[in-house]
Design a protein around this motif. Structure first.
Motif, PDB file in Angstrom:
ATOM      1  N   GLU A 198     -25.940  18.353 -17.149  1.00 36.51           N
ATOM      2  CA  GLU A 198     -24.490  18.219 -17.123  1.00 36.51           C
ATOM      3  C   GLU A 198     -23.912  18.295 -18.536  1.00 36.51           C
ATOM      4  O   GLU A 198     -22.863  18.906 -18.763  1.00 36.51           O
ATOM      5  N   MET A 199     -24.601  17.676 -19.493  1.00 36.11           N
ATOM      6  CA  MET A 199     -24.146  17.729 -20.887  1.00 36.11           C
ATOM      7  C   MET A 199     -24.208  19.155 -21.416  1.00 36.11           C
ATOM      8  O   MET A 199     -23.290  19.604 -22.116  1.00 36.11           O
ATOM      9  N   ILE A 200     -25.266  19.860 -21.061  1.00 37.24           N
ATOM     10  CA  ILE A 200     -25.412  21.246 -21.504  1.00 37.24           C
ATOM     11  C   ILE A 200     -24.302  22.100 -20.896  1.00 37.24           C
ATOM     12  O   ILE A 200     -23.694  22.931 -21.576  1.00 37.24           O
ATOM     13  N   ILE A 258     -21.302  24.302 -22.861  1.00 36.50           N
ATOM     14  CA  ILE A 258     -21.035  25.721 -22.608  1.00 36.50           C
ATOM     15  C   ILE A 258     -19.587  25.921 -22.196  1.00 36.50           C
ATOM     16  O   ILE A 258     -18.899  26.806 -22.715  1.00 36.50           O
ATOM     17  N   ASN A 259     -19.092  25.111 -21.266  1.00 31.64           N
ATOM     18  CA  ASN A 259     -17.713  25.245 -20.800  1.00 31.64           C
ATOM     19  C   ASN A 259     -16.713  25.014 -21.918  1.00 31.64           C
ATOM     20  O   ASN A 259     -15.726  25.738 -22.039  1.00 31.64           O
ATOM     21  N   THR A 260     -16.949  24.002 -22.736  1.00 35.10           N
ATOM     22  CA  THR A 260     -16.035  23.708 -23.843  1.00 35.10           C
ATOM     23  C   THR A 260     -15.999  24.865 -24.834  1.00 35.10           C
ATOM     24  O   THR A 260     -14.921  25.276 -25.286  1.00 35.10           O
ATOM     25  N   CYS A 261     -17.155  25.398 -25.178  1.00 36.74           N
ATOM     26  CA  CYS A 261     -17.206  26.501 -26.134  1.00 36.74           C
ATOM     27  C   CYS A 261     -16.593  27.769 -25.554  1.00 36.74           C
ATOM     28  O   CYS A 261     -15.912  28.512 -26.258  1.00 36.74           O
ATOM     29  N   ASN A 262     -16.827  28.018 -24.273  1.00 39.55           N
ATOM     30  CA  ASN A 262     -16.222  29.191 -23.653  1.00 39.55           C
ATOM     31  C   ASN A 262     -14.706  29.080 -23.639  1.00 39.55           C
ATOM     32  O   ASN A 262     -14.010  30.053 -23.900  1.00 39.55           O
TER      33      ASN A 262
END
Length: 164
Positions: free
Chosen positions: A136-138, A142-146
């Motif tokens: 979930e952290m990973i 990814i979502n935040t960076c995208n």
């Protein structure tokens, strides 16, 4: 026999330290600046007792947004040293790595302009002790960076092929 094994372990540990310093020095300047920003954050955290240093880069991704702007993603590991938190001018030669403490897994993304980290959007730094890192952290990383790269109208940082 025990003395021989101890010498071999000491030599291997020293070479490992030099490799980590060498890996850090081989990083392109914008990635080194990102690692330094993450180290500053980790080493200033109240719960951290030992000084941490860069250990190894796991992956890097970047997209060129044009006009000197880039979005960077860097996934790397930090390793605790034998020096106490607050040590100034620390490096692997002065502060050897500890092998009895967990690594810190860091994922960060940020925008640079002509190689300098921009304040907006604010760099995203997510560092956590490796044993507690969850899927979930990973996914959140990814979502935040995208989202950071999508907000500028450019492609996703993690969809661009980087170095593995």
């Amino acid at each position: 026999m025990v003395a021989f094994l101890l010498v071999v372990l000491l030599i291997a540990g020293t070479l490992n330290s030099y490799d980590a310093q060498s890996d850090f020095n081989k990083l392109p300047e914008p990635y080194r600046r990102g690692v330094e920003l993450a180290l500053e954050q980790v080493n200033s955290h109240a719960g951290v007792q030992n000084h941490f240093l860069f250990f190894k880069s796991l992956s890097t991704h970047d997209i060129d947004a044009g006009f000197g702007a880039k979005y960077l993603y860097h996934h790397f590991l930090l390793k605790p040293t034998r020096c106490h938190k607050g040590t100034t001018d620390a490096n692997q030669n002065k502060c050897p790595f500890r092998n009895d403490r967990p690594l810190i897994d860091c994922g960060m993304c940020y925008k640079t302009f002509h190689g300098v980290i921009e304040e907006e959007p604010k760099p995203y730094i997510h560092c956590v002790h490796k044993p507690t890192l969850t899927k979930e952290m990973i996914s959140k990383r990814i979502n935040t960076c995208n989202k950071m790269s999508y907000s500028s109208g450019s492609a996703s940082v993690l969809l661009v092929k980087g170095t593995e």
